[in-house]
Design a protein around this motif. Sequence first.
Motif, PDB file in Angstrom:
ATOM      1  N   ASN A   1       1.833   9.254  -5.958  1.00 25.20           N
ATOM      2  CA  ASN A   1       2.322  10.604  -5.632  1.00 25.20           C
ATOM      3  C   ASN A   1       3.359  11.087  -6.639  1.00 25.20           C
TER       4      ASN A   1
ATOM      5  N   THR B   1       0.831  -1.209   0.000  1.00 22.64           N
ATOM      6  CA  THR B   1       0.000   0.000   0.000  1.00 22.64           C
ATOM      7  C   THR B   1       0.859   1.251   0.000  1.00 22.64           C
ATOM      8  N   GLN B   2       1.908   1.254   0.800  1.00 19.13           N
ATOM      9  CA  GLN B   2       2.799   2.416   0.845  1.00 19.13           C
ATOM     10  C   GLN B   2       3.514   2.622  -0.488  1.00 19.13           C
TER      11      GLN B   2
ATOM     12  N   GLU C   1       2.300  -4.322  -5.151  1.00 18.29           N
ATOM     13  CA  GLU C   1       1.364  -3.358  -4.562  1.00 18.29           C
ATOM     14  C   GLU C   1       0.244  -4.038  -3.777  1.00 18.29           C
TER      15      GLU C   1
ATOM     16  N   ARG D   1       2.375   1.691  -3.454  1.00 18.32           N
ATOM     17  CA  ARG D   1       1.366   2.184  -4.400  1.00 18.32           C
ATOM     18  C   ARG D   1       1.147   3.684  -4.208  1.00 18.32           C
ATOM     19  N   GLU D   2       1.013   4.114  -2.954  1.00 19.99           N
ATOM     20  CA  GLU D   2       0.812   5.534  -2.676  1.00 19.99           C
ATOM     21  C   GLU D   2       1.998   6.369  -3.158  1.00 19.99           C
ATOM     22  N   LYS D   3       3.201   5.865  -2.960  1.00 14.26           N
ATOM     23  CA  LYS D   3       4.398   6.573  -3.413  1.00 14.26           C
ATOM     24  C   LYS D   3       4.399   6.675  -4.944  1.00 14.26           C
TER      25      LYS D   3
END
Length: 83
Positions: free
Chosen positions: A20, A12-13, A43, A15-17
Amino acid sequence: MDYALLTTRLGTQLREKRLNRGLTQAQLAHLAGLTRHKVMAVEKGALSIGMIAYARVLGALDCELTVVPAAMPTLEELGDIFK
């Protein structure tokens, strides 16, 4: 702490990166030297994916892994575990 929860959080982290940074999964896959399907699995926090794939994605995002004490799982995370 459940190891599946840890890989899910890592995915999850990542994917968020990626989001972003404005990258698609295909673009990240190219940068990491992986297939898009492998990036999708990373992811998702798939347990069948080797650490090298996670490391390649981290490197492609100019990130590194830091070891910190695990936080208690959220109610949503607990629900996902028991699906």
